[in-house]
Write a protein that holds these residues in place. Structure first.
Motif, PDB file in Angstrom:
ATOM      1  N   MET A   1       0.841  -1.197   0.000  1.00  0.00           N
ATOM      2  CA  MET A   1       0.000   0.000   0.000  1.00  0.00           C
ATOM      3  C   MET A   1       0.881   1.253   0.000  1.00  0.00           C
ATOM      4  N   GLU A   2       1.957   1.222   0.786  1.00  0.00           N
ATOM      5  CA  GLU A   2       2.854   2.386   0.846  1.00  0.00           C
ATOM      6  C   GLU A   2       3.439   2.691  -0.521  1.00  0.00           C
ATOM      7  N   ALA A   3       3.862   1.630  -1.226  1.00  0.00           N
ATOM      8  CA  ALA A   3       4.450   1.843  -2.547  1.00  0.00           C
ATOM      9  C   ALA A   3       3.415   2.452  -3.490  1.00  0.00           C
ATOM     10  N   ALA A   4       2.151   2.072  -3.305  1.00  0.00           N
ATOM     11  CA  ALA A   4       1.104   2.591  -4.185  1.00  0.00           C
ATOM     12  C   ALA A   4       0.830   4.069  -3.899  1.00  0.00           C
ATOM     13  N   VAL A   5       0.615   4.402  -2.632  1.00  0.00           N
ATOM     14  CA  VAL A   5       0.304   5.815  -2.345  1.00  0.00           C
ATOM     15  C   VAL A   5       1.524   6.702  -2.576  1.00  0.00           C
ATOM     16  N   ALA A   6       2.719   6.127  -2.440  1.00  0.00           N
ATOM     17  CA  ALA A   6       3.925   6.935  -2.663  1.00  0.00           C
ATOM     18  C   ALA A   6       4.051   7.375  -4.119  1.00  0.00           C
ATOM     19  N   THR A   7       3.390   6.677  -5.045  1.00  0.00           N
ATOM     20  CA  THR A   7       3.439   7.119  -6.439  1.00  0.00           C
ATOM     21  C   THR A   7       2.422   8.224  -6.700  1.00  0.00           C
ATOM     22  N   GLY A   8       1.551   8.486  -5.727  1.00  0.00           N
ATOM     23  CA  GLY A   8       0.530   9.509  -5.920  1.00  0.00           C
ATOM     24  C   GLY A   8      -0.844   8.926  -6.224  1.00  0.00           C
ATOM     25  N   MET A   9      -0.951   7.600  -6.164  1.00  0.00           N
ATOM     26  CA  MET A   9      -2.289   7.018  -6.339  1.00  0.00           C
ATOM     27  C   MET A   9      -3.147   7.390  -5.128  1.00  0.00           C
ATOM     28  N   SER A  10      -4.445   7.530  -5.357  1.00  0.00           N
ATOM     29  CA  SER A  10      -5.340   7.836  -4.244  1.00  0.00           C
ATOM     30  C   SER A  10      -5.544   6.577  -3.396  1.00  0.00           C
ATOM     31  N   TRP A  11      -6.140   6.783  -2.222  1.00  0.00           N
ATOM     32  CA  TRP A  11      -6.416   5.638  -1.347  1.00  0.00           C
ATOM     33  C   TRP A  11      -7.260   4.615  -2.089  1.00  0.00           C
ATOM     34  N   PHE A  12      -8.296   5.090  -2.768  1.00  0.00           N
ATOM     35  CA  PHE A  12      -9.209   4.170  -3.439  1.00  0.00           C
ATOM     36  C   PHE A  12      -8.511   3.438  -4.587  1.00  0.00           C
ATOM     37  N   GLN A  13      -7.751   4.189  -5.389  1.00  0.00           N
ATOM     38  CA  GLN A  13      -7.019   3.544  -6.487  1.00  0.00           C
ATOM     39  C   GLN A  13      -6.081   2.461  -5.951  1.00  0.00           C
ATOM     40  N   SER A  14      -5.373   2.798  -4.878  1.00  0.00           N
ATOM     41  CA  SER A  14      -4.434   1.835  -4.315  1.00  0.00           C
ATOM     42  C   SER A  14      -5.162   0.609  -3.809  1.00  0.00           C
ATOM     43  N   MET A  15      -6.276   0.838  -3.127  1.00  0.00           N
ATOM     44  CA  MET A  15      -7.041  -0.286  -2.592  1.00  0.00           C
ATOM     45  C   MET A  15      -7.589  -1.144  -3.726  1.00  0.00           C
ATOM     46  N   PHE A  16      -8.143  -0.499  -4.738  1.00  0.00           N
ATOM     47  CA  PHE A  16      -8.850  -1.235  -5.776  1.00  0.00           C
ATOM     48  C   PHE A  16      -7.889  -1.937  -6.731  1.00  0.00           C
ATOM     49  N   HIS A  17      -6.833  -1.226  -7.144  1.00  0.00           N
ATOM     50  CA  HIS A  17      -5.975  -1.793  -8.180  1.00  0.00           C
ATOM     51  C   HIS A  17      -4.789  -2.570  -7.627  1.00  0.00           C
TER      52      HIS A  17
ATOM     53  N   ASN B   1       4.288  -3.491 -13.374  1.00  0.00           N
ATOM     54  CA  ASN B   1       4.661  -2.720 -12.194  1.00  0.00           C
ATOM     55  C   ASN B   1       5.101  -1.317 -12.581  1.00  0.00           C
ATOM     56  N   ILE B   2       5.838  -1.233 -13.691  1.00  0.00           N
ATOM     57  CA  ILE B   2       6.376   0.067 -14.100  1.00  0.00           C
ATOM     58  C   ILE B   2       5.297   0.910 -14.782  1.00  0.00           C
ATOM     59  N   MET B   3       4.361   0.244 -15.466  1.00  0.00           N
ATOM     60  CA  MET B   3       3.325   0.980 -16.199  1.00  0.00           C
ATOM     61  C   MET B   3       2.203   1.482 -15.295  1.00  0.00           C
ATOM     62  N   GLU B   4       2.018   0.821 -14.163  1.00  0.00           N
ATOM     63  CA  GLU B   4       0.834   1.058 -13.338  1.00  0.00           C
ATOM     64  C   GLU B   4       0.644   2.535 -12.959  1.00  0.00           C
ATOM     65  N   ALA B   5       1.656   3.123 -12.346  1.00  0.00           N
ATOM     66  CA  ALA B   5       1.488   4.506 -11.870  1.00  0.00           C
ATOM     67  C   ALA B   5       1.346   5.518 -13.012  1.00  0.00           C
ATOM     68  N   PRO B   6       2.169   5.427 -14.078  1.00  0.00           N
ATOM     69  CA  PRO B   6       1.953   6.380 -15.179  1.00  0.00           C
ATOM     70  C   PRO B   6       0.536   6.307 -15.749  1.00  0.00           C
ATOM     71  N   VAL B   7      -0.002   5.097 -15.844  1.00  0.00           N
ATOM     72  CA  VAL B   7      -1.345   4.957 -16.409  1.00  0.00           C
ATOM     73  C   VAL B   7      -2.403   5.480 -15.427  1.00  0.00           C
ATOM     74  N   ARG B   8      -2.270   5.117 -14.158  1.00  0.00           N
ATOM     75  CA  ARG B   8      -3.305   5.491 -13.191  1.00  0.00           C
ATOM     76  C   ARG B   8      -3.173   6.935 -12.713  1.00  0.00           C
ATOM     77  N   VAL B   9      -1.931   7.375 -12.520  1.00  0.00           N
ATOM     78  CA  VAL B   9      -1.736   8.694 -11.908  1.00  0.00           C
ATOM     79  C   VAL B   9      -1.599   9.783 -12.972  1.00  0.00           C
ATOM     80  N   LEU B  10      -0.727   9.530 -13.946  1.00  0.00           N
ATOM     81  CA  LEU B  10      -0.501  10.563 -14.966  1.00  0.00           C
ATOM     82  C   LEU B  10      -1.464  10.414 -16.134  1.00  0.00           C
ATOM     83  N   LYS B  11      -2.315   9.362 -16.104  1.00  0.00           N
ATOM     84  CA  LYS B  11      -3.311   9.118 -17.155  1.00  0.00           C
ATOM     85  C   LYS B  11      -2.654   9.001 -18.529  1.00  0.00           C
ATOM     86  N   LYS B  12      -1.469   8.405 -18.557  1.00  0.00           N
ATOM     87  CA  LYS B  12      -0.827   8.173 -19.858  1.00  0.00           C
ATOM     88  C   LYS B  12      -1.512   7.004 -20.549  1.00  0.00           C
TER      89      LYS B  12
END
Lengths: 244, 283
Positions: free
Chosen positions: A147-163, B140-151
Motif C-alpha cells: 500500500m505504501e508503494a502505491a500511495v507513494a506514487t501519488g495514487m489515491s487511497w481508493f485507487q491503491s485499494m482497488f488496483h 509494475n512500471i506501467m501502473e502509476a503512469p497509467v493510473r496517476v498521470l493518465k498516460k
C-alpha cells in the motif's frame, strides 16, 4: 428475456430427452421440474454472488477506511448478517416485513410480494457480509509496503485499494471465497420456504405429488453436481492466478 | 554542443572539487527543491526526530547516515508523508506539505489532491522493494503512469521498456517479482519510480535487504542516476557510496543532526565524538 426463456426450455427439453431413458421413472416423470428448479437455483446463485461481491468489496473497504461512521456501519451490517440464521433473515423479510402489505410498503411492494426477489435480496446481503469478512482478512494480510508503494506514487487511497490491494486480497482469499460460494449454494435451498420453486422447492412439490422418497436423492445428486461445478470453476481460477 | 547529461556531470564534478562543506543556510529558500524545517516526530512518548532541518538543491545527492534508530528513515518517510511529522514543515519545490496545525497532538492532511501531486514528484525506493506481487515487471512500471498521470498504455509501455533497458533487465519484463533476485527487484523498483520522472528520488536503505553480491548492481544504477544529475536523498549504510557519490553527508545522532558536510571532509576528519565512533565502527 424471452430468448433466455426459450434457451432454458430448449436445454431442459434436451436434457430430459437424454436423461429419461437412462434414469428411473420416478425421475423421468418429473424431469422438467428438476431441471427448472436447478435453473432457478443457479440464477439465484449467480446473481447473488455478483451483487454480493459488489457489496462485499464496498463493505471491506469501509471496514478498513479511517472514516469512523463508515467503519461502524460496515461492522454492524456484517455482524448482523453473519450473526443471524439465513432462515430467520428470509422469514423476517418475507413474512415479517412483507406482511406490512402494499399500502405500507409503497414502491417497495413489488420487491416484497415475490419470494424470488426477497430470496435474491437476502442471499445477496448474507453472502455480501460473509465475503466482506473474507476479503478483509485477505486485505489485512498483505504486507504494509504494498500500500505504501502505491500511495507513494501519488495514487489515491481508493485507487491503491482497488488496483493494488484488492487483486492480491482475492488471491489470498480465493479458497475461502470458493468455500463461501458452495455454502451459499446450499443455503439457497432455504428460499424454498418462502415459496420459491428452486431445486429444493421443486423437489418438495414432486414429493408431495409422488410420495416417493427417492426424489430427495435426485435433488441431492443435482446439488452435488452444482457443487462440483463451482469447485472446478474455482480450481480453474486458482490455476490462472498461480503465477506471481 | 554538450548534452544535458554532460552539463550535469560537469556541474557535479565542480561540486566535488569544492572541498569545503556546503553551508546549508547559504542556499536561498527558493533554490531549495526540498526544505525541511525543524522537524519533530514522536511515536507516543518516544521522540525519534528532535528538530531536524535540511535543504536539498537541484542535482544534490545527500546521504543520510547514522546508527539504526537514529531516525534516518523516518525523516525520509516524513518527506512524502508516509509518516506524519509531529511538528515542523516540509516544502517540496516551494510547496508546503499540506498538513494542519496539531490539534490534540494530531496533524491532519488538509488536501489529498495536493499531497498526491507532491508524492508523484517524489520517487520513493524502499528497503524491501515493495514491488506489486500480482503484476509483472513491466506492469509494475506501467501502473502509476497509467493510473496517476493518465498516460496511454502504449506510451507507458514504451517508456517502461526504455527504463527496463536502462536498469539492465529487459529480458525479465514479463516475469513476476517473486521470480526475480533481490537486486533485480530493486532495479525494477527504481525503474518504477523513474517512470513518473520524479523531481527528487528518495532511497530508503535500498541495499540493506540485499545479498552482498547484489549490492553492487543496485549501487551502479544509483551512481548512473547521480551522474545524470538526479536529485537524490539516500538513507544508506553503504559508506563507499556516501563518500563517492554524494555531495553532502548528514550524520544523524539520536534524532538530531550530529554533523554534516562534504563527504571528503566528514569522512576524513569528523568533528564530533559520536560521528567518529560511528565511522570507526562502519568503515
Amino acid at each position: 428475456m424471452s430468448v433466455y426463456q426459450d434457451a432454458k426450455y430448449a436445454v431442459s427439453d434436451a436434457a430430459c430427452a437424454a436423461l429419461t431413458p437412462v434414469t428411473p421413472d420416478s425421475f423421468g416423470q418429473f424431469c422438467p421440474r428438476f431441471i427448472d428448479g436447478f435453473f432457478v437455483t443457479v440464477e439465484l446463485l449467480v446473481l447473488s454472488c455478483a451483487l454480493g461481491l459488489v457489496i462485499a468489496i464496498s463493505v471491506a473497504f469501509a471496514r478498513l477506511s479511517s472514516n469512523m461512521f463508515l467503519n461502524k456501519a460496515a461492522f454492524v451490517y456484517s455482524y448482523v448478517f453473519r450473526g443471524t440464521p439465513l432462515l430467520v433473515q428470509l422469514w423476517i423479510m418475507y413474512f415479517g416485513l412483507g406482511s406490512l402489505g402494499a399500502e405500507n410498503l409503497g414502491f417497495l411492494w413489488p420487491l416484497f410480494k415475490e419470494g424470488w426477489t426477497i430470496g435474491l435480496i437476502v442471499l445477496t446481503l448474507n453472502t455480501g457480509a460473509y465475503v466482506s469478512e473474507i476479503l478483509r482478512g485477505g486485505l489485512v494480510n498483505i504486507p504494509k509496503g504494498q500500500m505504501e508503494a502505491a500511495v507513494a506514487t501519488g495514487m489515491s487511497w481508493f485507487q491503491s485499494m482497488f488496483h493494488i490491494m484488492l487483486p492480491q486480497a482475492f488471491k489470498i482469499a480465493w479458497p475461502a471465497y470458493g468455500n463461501e460460494v458452495v455454502l451459499l449454494m446450499k443455503g439457497s435451498a432455504l428460499v424454498s420456504t418462502i415459496t420459491v420453486l428452486d431445486l429444493m422447492g421443486q423437489t418438495r412439490t414432486v414429493f408431495s405429488r409422488s410420495y416417493n422418497l427417492e426424489v430427495y436423492a435426485y435433488s441431492a445428486v443435482l446439488y452435488l453436481i452444482l457443487a462440483g461445478m463451482i469447485t472446478l470453476l474455482f480450481k480453474f481460477g486458482e490455476n490462472r492466478m498461480k503465477t506471481g | 554542443m554538450p548534452n544535458q547529461q554532460e552539463i550535469n556531470r560537469t556541474a557535479r564534478i565542480s561540486y566535488k572539487e569544492q572541498e569545503k562543506p556546503r553551508e546549508i543556510f547559504s542556499i536561498m529558500p527558493e533554490d531549495a527543491i526540498i526544505r525541511v524545517e525543524d522537524l519533530y516526530k514522536s511515536y507516543g512518548p518516544i521522540e525519534v526526530i528532535k528538530g531536524v532541518s535540511l535543504t536539498a538543491k537541484e542535482h544534490d545527492v545527500i546521504s543520510l547516515i547514522g546508527a539504526s534508530g537514529s531516525g534516518k528513515s523516518t525523516i525520509l518517510r516524513c518527506m512524502n508523508l508516509l509518516e506524519i511529522p509531529t511538528a515542523g514543515e516540509i516544502y517540496i519545490s516551494g510547496k508546503r506539505l499540506p498538513l494542519s496545525e496539531p490539534k490534540n497532538g494530531v496533524r491532519k492532511i488538509t488536501s489529498e489532491k495536493e499531497l498526491r501531486a507532491i508524492r508523484t514528484s517524489l520517487g520513493m525506493v524502499f528497503q524491501s522493494f515493495n514491488l506489486w506481487s500480482h503484476l509483472t515487471v513491466i506492469q509494475n512500471i506501467m501502473e502509476a503512469p497509467v493510473r496517476v498521470l493518465k498516460k496511454s498504455k502504449d506510451e507507458a509501455r514504451a517508456n517502461a521498456e526504455r527504463l527496463l533497458e536502462r536498469v539492465g533487465i529487459s529480458e525479465k519484463r514479463d516475469m513476476y517479482p517473486s521470480q526475480l533476485s533481490g537486486g533485480q527487484q530493486q532495479r525494477v523498483a527504481i525503474a518504477r519510480t523513474l517512470a513518473l520522472d520524479p523531481k527528487v528520488m528518495l532511497f530508503d536503505e535500498p541495499t540493506s535487504a540485499l545479498d552482498p553480491e547484489m549490492v553492487g548492481e543496485v549501487l551502479q544504477v544509483m551512481r548512473d542516476l547521480a551522474d545524470e544529475g538526479r536529485t537524490m536523498i539516500v538513507v544508506t549504510h553503504e559508506m563507499g557510496f556516501a563518500r563517492e557519490v554524494s555531495n553532502h553527508v548528514v550524520f544523524l545522532d539520536q534524532g538530531r543532526i550530529g554533523e554534516q558536510g562534504h563527504p571528503s571532509q566528514l569522512f576524513k576528519s569528523p568533528q564530533t565524538e559520536n560521528c567518529q565512533k560511528f565511522l570507526s565502527k562502519v568503515l
